[in-house]
Design a protein around this motif. Structure first.
Motif, short mmCIF file in Angstrom:
data_model
loop_
_atom_site.label_atom_id
_atom_site.label_comp_id
_atom_site.label_asym_id
_atom_site.label_seq_id
_atom_site.Cartn_x
_atom_site.Cartn_y
_atom_site.Cartn_z
N ARG A 98 14.30 4.55 13.81
CA ARG A 98 14.36 5.18 15.12
C ARG A 98 15.67 5.93 15.29
O ARG A 98 16.75 5.40 14.96
CB ARG A 98 14.22 4.11 16.20
CG ARG A 98 14.24 4.68 17.59
CD ARG A 98 13.95 3.60 18.61
NE ARG A 98 14.48 4.02 19.90
CZ ARG A 98 14.98 3.22 20.80
NH1 ARG A 98 15.00 1.91 20.59
NH2 ARG A 98 15.44 3.69 21.92
N TRP A 150 10.96 8.59 15.94
CA TRP A 150 10.98 7.83 14.70
C TRP A 150 10.99 8.82 13.55
O TRP A 150 10.16 9.74 13.50
CB TRP A 150 9.77 6.90 14.63
CG TRP A 150 9.89 5.80 15.63
CD1 TRP A 150 9.52 5.82 16.95
CD2 TRP A 150 10.47 4.51 15.41
NE1 TRP A 150 9.84 4.63 17.56
CE2 TRP A 150 10.41 3.81 16.64
CE3 TRP A 150 11.03 3.89 14.30
CZ2 TRP A 150 10.90 2.51 16.77
CZ3 TRP A 150 11.51 2.60 14.43
CH2 TRP A 150 11.44 1.93 15.65
N ARG A 205 10.75 -2.94 23.61
CA ARG A 205 12.05 -2.26 23.57
C ARG A 205 12.47 -1.71 24.93
O ARG A 205 13.61 -1.31 25.10
CB ARG A 205 12.01 -1.14 22.52
CG ARG A 205 11.92 -1.68 21.09
CD ARG A 205 11.92 -0.58 20.05
NE ARG A 205 10.84 0.39 20.19
CZ ARG A 205 9.56 0.17 19.86
NH1 ARG A 205 9.19 -1.00 19.37
NH2 ARG A 205 8.64 1.11 20.01
N ARG A 261 4.71 1.17 16.48
CA ARG A 261 5.82 1.19 17.44
C ARG A 261 5.32 1.58 18.84
O ARG A 261 5.89 1.16 19.85
CB ARG A 261 6.91 2.15 16.99
CG ARG A 261 7.61 1.80 15.67
CD ARG A 261 8.31 0.46 15.60
NE ARG A 261 7.49 -0.71 15.75
CZ ARG A 261 6.75 -1.30 14.77
NH1 ARG A 261 6.73 -0.81 13.56
NH2 ARG A 261 6.04 -2.39 15.02
N HIS A 308 3.35 3.53 10.94
CA HIS A 308 4.56 2.93 11.49
C HIS A 308 4.75 3.34 12.95
O HIS A 308 5.01 2.50 13.82
CB HIS A 308 5.78 3.34 10.66
CG HIS A 308 7.04 2.65 11.06
ND1 HIS A 308 7.44 1.46 10.51
CD2 HIS A 308 7.97 2.98 11.99
CE1 HIS A 308 8.57 1.08 11.09
NE2 HIS A 308 8.90 1.98 11.98
#
Length: 190
Positions: free
Chosen positions: A35, A80, A136, A129, A125
């Motif tokens: 990230r 990302w 987060r 996320r 991926h």
């Protein structure tokens, strides 16, 4: 003025179990995804133009540095980046929206990294996320209930198939005619 017929597909996942991850590239690729935690308009604009110039991404070209900064500093906006041996290979941008919805606003690879299996891995991926985005951003987000995106016939020839192989389902299709203007050149003519 020249025109182009463009088909746009809207796709979604409605459960984390919908995600069908791609196989990670072999160990010889030295690929990692990380990230970009510092809001950097210069870096984000670089990724946007390097990935999108040959597929005619143009909606953000007029953005000022301040507009980029404002967008990147919004809660639940994440970039990302796939890195191969220290070189950015591509990126995926997430934008958390209302009621547990996350949009994959941009996704793509720099031309030199296409066709090598990196896209499926980066999309896998990045989609994972999107599903855990609330972890987060706990003060700003409810758990993700839906991940969505759109792609169009101007994107790479494997884009739609990659999304579908990762478990995204089409929920809308639209066809329109666009005027084709002159895109800025990434490299000067020789």
């Amino acid at each position: 003025m020249q025109t182009l017929t463009v088909t746009t597909w809207s796709l979604e996942q409605t459960s984390p179990q919908d995600l069908r991850p791609a196989r990670a590239p072999g160990a010889e690729s030295a690929l990692r995804v990380a990230r970009a935690e510092v809001a950097s308009p210069e870096f984000s604009r670089f990724l946007y133009t390097a990935v999108g110039v040959d597929v005619r991404w143009s909606d953000r070209l007029p953005w000022t540095r301040a507009r980029w900064q404002q967008f990147l500093e919004r809660p639940a906006v994440e970039t990302w980046v796939a890195w191969e041996r220290g070189t950015p290979a591509g990126f995926l941008e997430l934008e958390g929206q209302a009621e547990g919805t996350v949009e994959i606003t941009y996704f793509g690879l720099l031309p030199a990294f296409r066709g090598r299996g990196i896209g499926g891995h980066l999309l896998s991926h990045g989609t994972a996320r999107a599903w855990d985005l609330a972890s987060r951003w706990p003060r700003d987000r409810v758990p993700t209930r839906r991940v969505w995106l759109h792609t169009c016939s101007k994107d790479g020839p494997y884009a739609l198939d990659n999304y579908r192989r990762r478990g995204f389902r089409i929920f809308g299709t639209r066809t329109r005619t666009e005027s084709v203007g002159r895109m800025p050149e990434l490299w000067p003519e020789t």
